[in-house]
Enzyme design. Structure first.
Site, PDB file in Angstrom:
ATOM      1  N   ARG A   1      13.596  -1.727  14.821  1.00 26.11           N
ATOM      2  CA  ARG A   1      13.861  -2.286  13.494  1.00 26.11           C
ATOM      3  C   ARG A   1      15.279  -1.951  13.039  1.00 26.11           C
ATOM      4  O   ARG A   1      15.769  -0.863  13.318  1.00 26.11           O
ATOM      5  CB  ARG A   1      12.855  -1.711  12.490  1.00 26.11           C
ATOM      6  CG  ARG A   1      11.674  -2.611  12.282  1.00 26.11           C
ATOM      7  CD  ARG A   1      10.577  -1.945  11.523  1.00 26.11           C
ATOM      8  NE  ARG A   1      10.993  -1.324  10.266  1.00 26.11           N
ATOM      9  CZ  ARG A   1      10.128  -0.794   9.409  1.00 26.11           C
ATOM     10  NH1 ARG A   1       8.833  -0.823   9.659  1.00 26.11           N
ATOM     11  NH2 ARG A   1      10.553  -0.230   8.296  1.00 26.11           N
TER      12      ARG A   1
ATOM     13  N   ARG B   1       4.879   0.030  -4.671  1.00 27.93           N
ATOM     14  CA  ARG B   1       5.782   1.170  -4.466  1.00 27.93           C
ATOM     15  C   ARG B   1       6.499   1.568  -5.742  1.00 27.93           C
ATOM     16  O   ARG B   1       7.415   2.385  -5.701  1.00 27.93           O
ATOM     17  CB  ARG B   1       6.853   0.811  -3.441  1.00 27.93           C
ATOM     18  CG  ARG B   1       6.281   0.728  -2.066  1.00 27.93           C
ATOM     19  CD  ARG B   1       7.374   0.725  -1.047  1.00 27.93           C
ATOM     20  NE  ARG B   1       6.815   0.178   0.152  1.00 27.93           N
ATOM     21  CZ  ARG B   1       7.175   0.519   1.378  1.00 27.93           C
ATOM     22  NH1 ARG B   1       8.114   1.411   1.554  1.00 27.93           N
ATOM     23  NH2 ARG B   1       6.603  -0.022   2.411  1.00 27.93           N
TER      24      ARG B   1
ATOM     25  N   ARG C   1      10.477   4.918  17.129  1.00 32.00           N
ATOM     26  CA  ARG C   1       9.580   3.755  16.984  1.00 32.00           C
ATOM     27  C   ARG C   1      10.154   2.518  17.677  1.00 32.00           C
ATOM     28  O   ARG C   1      11.341   2.230  17.606  1.00 32.00           O
ATOM     29  CB  ARG C   1       9.358   3.423  15.513  1.00 32.00           C
ATOM     30  CG  ARG C   1       8.585   2.115  15.353  1.00 32.00           C
ATOM     31  CD  ARG C   1       8.102   1.805  13.991  1.00 32.00           C
ATOM     32  NE  ARG C   1       9.042   2.120  12.943  1.00 32.00           N
ATOM     33  CZ  ARG C   1       8.710   2.239  11.676  1.00 32.00           C
ATOM     34  NH1 ARG C   1       7.451   2.084  11.307  1.00 32.00           N
ATOM     35  NH2 ARG C   1       9.606   2.512  10.757  1.00 32.00           N
TER      36      ARG C   1
ATOM     37  N   ARG D   1      15.535   5.770   2.759  1.00 30.11           N
ATOM     38  CA  ARG D   1      14.183   5.272   2.467  1.00 30.11           C
ATOM     39  C   ARG D   1      13.302   6.395   1.927  1.00 30.11           C
ATOM     40  O   ARG D   1      12.485   6.189   1.026  1.00 30.11           O
ATOM     41  CB  ARG D   1      13.562   4.666   3.735  1.00 30.11           C
ATOM     42  CG  ARG D   1      14.111   3.279   4.044  1.00 30.11           C
ATOM     43  CD  ARG D   1      14.022   2.904   5.505  1.00 30.11           C
ATOM     44  NE  ARG D   1      12.671   2.863   6.018  1.00 30.11           N
ATOM     45  CZ  ARG D   1      12.377   2.867   7.321  1.00 30.11           C
ATOM     46  NH1 ARG D   1      13.363   2.919   8.229  1.00 30.11           N
ATOM     47  NH2 ARG D   1      11.131   2.829   7.716  1.00 30.11           N
TER      48      ARG D   1
ATOM     49  N   LYS E   1       1.395   4.333   8.412  1.00 29.98           N
ATOM     50  CA  LYS E   1       0.618   3.306   7.704  1.00 29.98           C
ATOM     51  C   LYS E   1       0.259   2.143   8.645  1.00 29.98           C
ATOM     52  O   LYS E   1      -0.904   1.762   8.752  1.00 29.98           O
ATOM     53  CB  LYS E   1       1.420   2.766   6.502  1.00 29.98           C
ATOM     54  CG  LYS E   1       1.784   3.837   5.476  1.00 29.98           C
ATOM     55  CD  LYS E   1       2.526   3.265   4.276  1.00 29.98           C
ATOM     56  CE  LYS E   1       3.899   2.717   4.593  1.00 29.98           C
ATOM     57  NZ  LYS E   1       4.894   3.730   4.999  1.00 29.98           N
TER      58      LYS E   1
HETATM   59  P1  AP5 Z   1       4.188   3.438  11.653  1.00 33.64           P
HETATM   60  O1  AP5 Z   1       2.723   3.292  11.747  1.00 33.64           O
HETATM   61  O2  AP5 Z   1       5.040   2.279  12.037  1.00 33.64           O
HETATM   62  O3  AP5 Z   1       4.603   4.017  10.222  1.00 33.64           O
HETATM   63  P2  AP5 Z   1       4.697   3.287   8.803  1.00 33.64           P
HETATM   64  O4  AP5 Z   1       4.193   4.244   7.783  1.00 33.64           O
HETATM   65  O5  AP5 Z   1       4.071   1.930   8.852  1.00 33.64           O
HETATM   66  O6  AP5 Z   1       6.273   3.222   8.689  1.00 33.64           O
HETATM   67  P3  AP5 Z   1       7.264   2.168   8.076  1.00 33.64           P
HETATM   68  O7  AP5 Z   1       8.624   2.627   8.486  1.00 33.64           O
HETATM   69  O8  AP5 Z   1       6.884   0.759   8.434  1.00 33.64           O
HETATM   70  O9  AP5 Z   1       7.126   2.394   6.574  1.00 33.64           O
HETATM   71  P4  AP5 Z   1       8.143   2.011   5.516  1.00 33.64           P
HETATM   72  O10 AP5 Z   1       7.376   2.202   4.297  1.00 33.64           O
HETATM   73  O11 AP5 Z   1       9.448   2.708   5.586  1.00 33.64           O
HETATM   74  O12 AP5 Z   1       8.573   0.531   5.933  1.00 33.64           O
HETATM   75  P5  AP5 Z   1       8.114  -0.892   5.415  1.00 33.64           P
HETATM   76  O13 AP5 Z   1       8.152  -1.791   6.582  1.00 33.64           O
HETATM   77  O14 AP5 Z   1       6.874  -0.830   4.636  1.00 33.64           O
HETATM   78  O15 AP5 Z   1       4.584   4.709  12.558  1.00 33.64           O
HETATM   79  C1  AP5 Z   1       5.923   5.085  12.722  1.00 33.64           C
HETATM   80  C2  AP5 Z   1       6.126   5.621  14.167  1.00 33.64           C
HETATM   81  O16 AP5 Z   1       5.361   6.804  14.328  1.00 33.64           O
HETATM   82  C3  AP5 Z   1       5.642   4.650  15.257  1.00 33.64           C
HETATM   83  O17 AP5 Z   1       6.492   4.747  16.352  1.00 33.64           O
HETATM   84  C4  AP5 Z   1       4.235   5.165  15.640  1.00 33.64           C
HETATM   85  O18 AP5 Z   1       3.896   4.894  16.982  1.00 33.64           O
HETATM   86  C5  AP5 Z   1       4.386   6.656  15.370  1.00 33.64           C
HETATM   87  N1  AP5 Z   1       3.152   7.264  14.887  1.00 33.64           N
HETATM   88  C6  AP5 Z   1       2.308   6.769  13.946  1.00 33.64           C
HETATM   89  N2  AP5 Z   1       1.286   7.603  13.733  1.00 33.64           N
HETATM   90  C7  AP5 Z   1       1.503   8.665  14.565  1.00 33.64           C
HETATM   91  C8  AP5 Z   1       0.789   9.881  14.800  1.00 33.64           C
HETATM   92  N3  AP5 Z   1      -0.346  10.153  14.146  1.00 33.64           N
HETATM   93  N4  AP5 Z   1       1.286  10.749  15.708  1.00 33.64           N
HETATM   94  C9  AP5 Z   1       2.457  10.471  16.378  1.00 33.64           C
HETATM   95  N5  AP5 Z   1       3.169   9.335  16.199  1.00 33.64           N
HETATM   96  C10 AP5 Z   1       2.687   8.445  15.298  1.00 33.64           C
HETATM   97  O19 AP5 Z   1       9.309  -1.236   4.426  1.00 33.64           O
HETATM   98  C11 AP5 Z   1      10.596  -1.466   4.897  1.00 33.64           C
HETATM   99  C12 AP5 Z   1      11.511  -1.808   3.724  1.00 33.64           C
HETATM  100  O20 AP5 Z   1      11.054  -3.000   3.083  1.00 33.64           O
HETATM  101  C13 AP5 Z   1      11.574  -0.752   2.621  1.00 33.64           C
HETATM  102  O21 AP5 Z   1      12.532   0.247   2.902  1.00 33.64           O
HETATM  103  C14 AP5 Z   1      11.985  -1.618   1.420  1.00 33.64           C
HETATM  104  O22 AP5 Z   1      13.360  -1.908   1.442  1.00 33.64           O
HETATM  105  C15 AP5 Z   1      11.221  -2.916   1.675  1.00 33.64           C
HETATM  106  N6  AP5 Z   1       9.899  -2.896   1.042  1.00 33.64           N
HETATM  107  C16 AP5 Z   1       8.701  -2.732   1.642  1.00 33.64           C
HETATM  108  N7  AP5 Z   1       7.700  -2.743   0.748  1.00 33.64           N
HETATM  109  C17 AP5 Z   1       8.284  -2.928  -0.475  1.00 33.64           C
HETATM  110  C18 AP5 Z   1       7.793  -3.017  -1.794  1.00 33.64           C
HETATM  111  N8  AP5 Z   1       6.479  -2.897  -2.073  1.00 33.64           N
HETATM  112  N9  AP5 Z   1       8.680  -3.197  -2.794  1.00 33.64           N
HETATM  113  C19 AP5 Z   1      10.001  -3.293  -2.544  1.00 33.64           C
HETATM  114  N10 AP5 Z   1      10.541  -3.218  -1.326  1.00 33.64           N
HETATM  115  C20 AP5 Z   1       9.686  -3.035  -0.284  1.00 33.64           C
END
Ligand code: AP5
Length: 301
Positions: A235, A171, A206, A246, A95
């Site tokens: 992270r 979410r 990552r 997660r 994402k």
């Molecule tokens: P990346 O682009 O960073 O992936 P991402 O989908 O953004 O992953 P996240 O881990 O940030 O998602 P998440 O939903 O778990 O975390 P969030 O911060 O939202 O890519 C990942 C890796 O892969 C990178 O190294 C990249 O280089 C590589 N990559 C990307 N694309 C690639 C490709 N095509 N090919 C190869 N490699 C690739 O949430 C964290 C926490 O916050 C949650 O667990 C929760 O506790 C809380 N939270 C967040 N949102 C909410 C909400 N709405 N409500 C309640 N709690 C929430």
């Protein structure tokens, strides 16, 4: 307010991996422009012509597969309005990486719930302290903290003027309902699909550049220089153990969220290179803008 809407079919953009209709569903052969009675939708929405559901689309990697057609339903929404896009997917589905590319091209304001929460954690605020407890367990942070945080960010003048790209929100059903209640209606809901074993590998590798905010992967997207490599951080929730928690949270909630946006959902194969994934998304956004332009012209005529 208009009491009718324009329907017409559009070809799917040219993604790297194409989609085709299941054999029971045949896309219409010709484009058409006709007036239909209004439905209760008040937004511009992309729908598959035959079933109004993407769940019946089957993926095909055949380059000869016929492209499906979608119709865009124009409505009372101002076609000149800025784009409002949501992007969803499992942890590490890409994402953030895609948001970087989308914002570069389309100038939308990137609003990432996870980033907003991490900023609170880093600031040591009460909300941040509470949020961290849930984030460490891979659970959703309670709505009392997240909902208003996102609402406030989306209400800022830059989001309203330039349009927004909402990442990782909603979410849960309650978050989706709150968003609608506040009047935030997306034009498109992008769902990135990636197999689970790949997700775990992506999380573990990552790294983040605290200076530029850029996302790297030690194997797939390594830092450009030694200097950047030396300052990369990881992270606190990017461990194998935590990503499994997660993922479980994601699976428990994703269907409920999708059910709220199924009429405007496009499922993207996120298991290609980041450029290939972006090409699919870019195709959809381009089509959406073209359709808005056509709507605007047909309304003006
Ligand atoms: P990346 O682009 O960073 O992936 P991402 O989908 O953004 O992953 P996240 O881990 O940030 O998602 P998440 O939903 O778990 O975390 P969030 O911060 O939202 O890519 C990942 C890796 O892969 C990178 O190294 C990249 O280089 C590589 N990559 C990307 N694309 C690639 C490709 N095509 N090919 C190869 N490699 C690739 O949430 C964290 C926490 O916050 C949650 O667990 C929760 O506790 C809380 N939270 C967040 N949102 C909410 C909400 N709405 N409500 C309640 N709690 C929430």
């Amino acid at each position: 307010m208009a009491s009718s809407v324009n329907f017409w079919t559009i070809p799917q953009p040219k993604p790297q991996s194409s989609y085709s209709y299941s054999s029971s569903l045949k896309p219409p052969l010709t484009s058409q422009l006709s007036l239909f009675p209004n439905s209760n939708n008040s937004i511009l929405s992309l729908r598959s012509h035959t079933s109004l559901s993407h769940s019946r689309l089957t993926k095909s990697h055949s380059p000869n597969a016929p492209p499906p057609h979608f119709m865009v339903m124009a409505s009372t929404k101002n076609p000149e309005e800025a784009l409002k896009i949501m992007i969803s997917g499992a942890p590490a589905s890409g994402k953030g990486t895609q948001c970087e590319l989308i914002t570069q091209k389309y100038g939308l304001v990137h609003v990432a719930a996870g980033d907003l929460l991490r900023a609170e954690v880093a600031a040591g605020s009460d909300n941040g302290r509470q949020a961290k407890e849930f984030m460490e367990k891979g659970q959703l942070v309670p709505d009392e903290i997240v909902v208003m945080m996102v609402k406030e960010r989306l209400s800022q003048p830059d989001s309203e003027e330039n349009g927004w790209l909402l990442d990782g929100y909603p979410r849960s059903l309650s978050q989706a309902t709150a968003l609608k209640k506040f009047g935030f209606e997306p034009d498109l809901f992008i769902l990135l699909e990636v197999p689970e074993d790949i997700l775990v590998e992506r999380v573990i590798g990552r790294r983040l550049d605290p200076v530029t905010g850029k996302i790297y992967h030690l194997k797939y997207s390594p830092p450009e220089t030694e200097e950047i490599a030396a300052r990369l951080t990881q992270r606190f929730d990017d461990t194998e153990e935590k990503v499994k928690l997660r993922l479980r949270t994601h699976h428990q909630n994703v269907e409920a969220v999708l059910s709220m946006f199924k009429d405007i959902t496009v499922k993207i194969d996120g298991n290609g290179s980041k450029e290939d994934v972006f090409a699919q998304i870019d195709g959809w956004l381009t089509k959406l803008l073209e359709q808005r332009k056509a709507t605007s012209e047909s309304l003006a005529a």
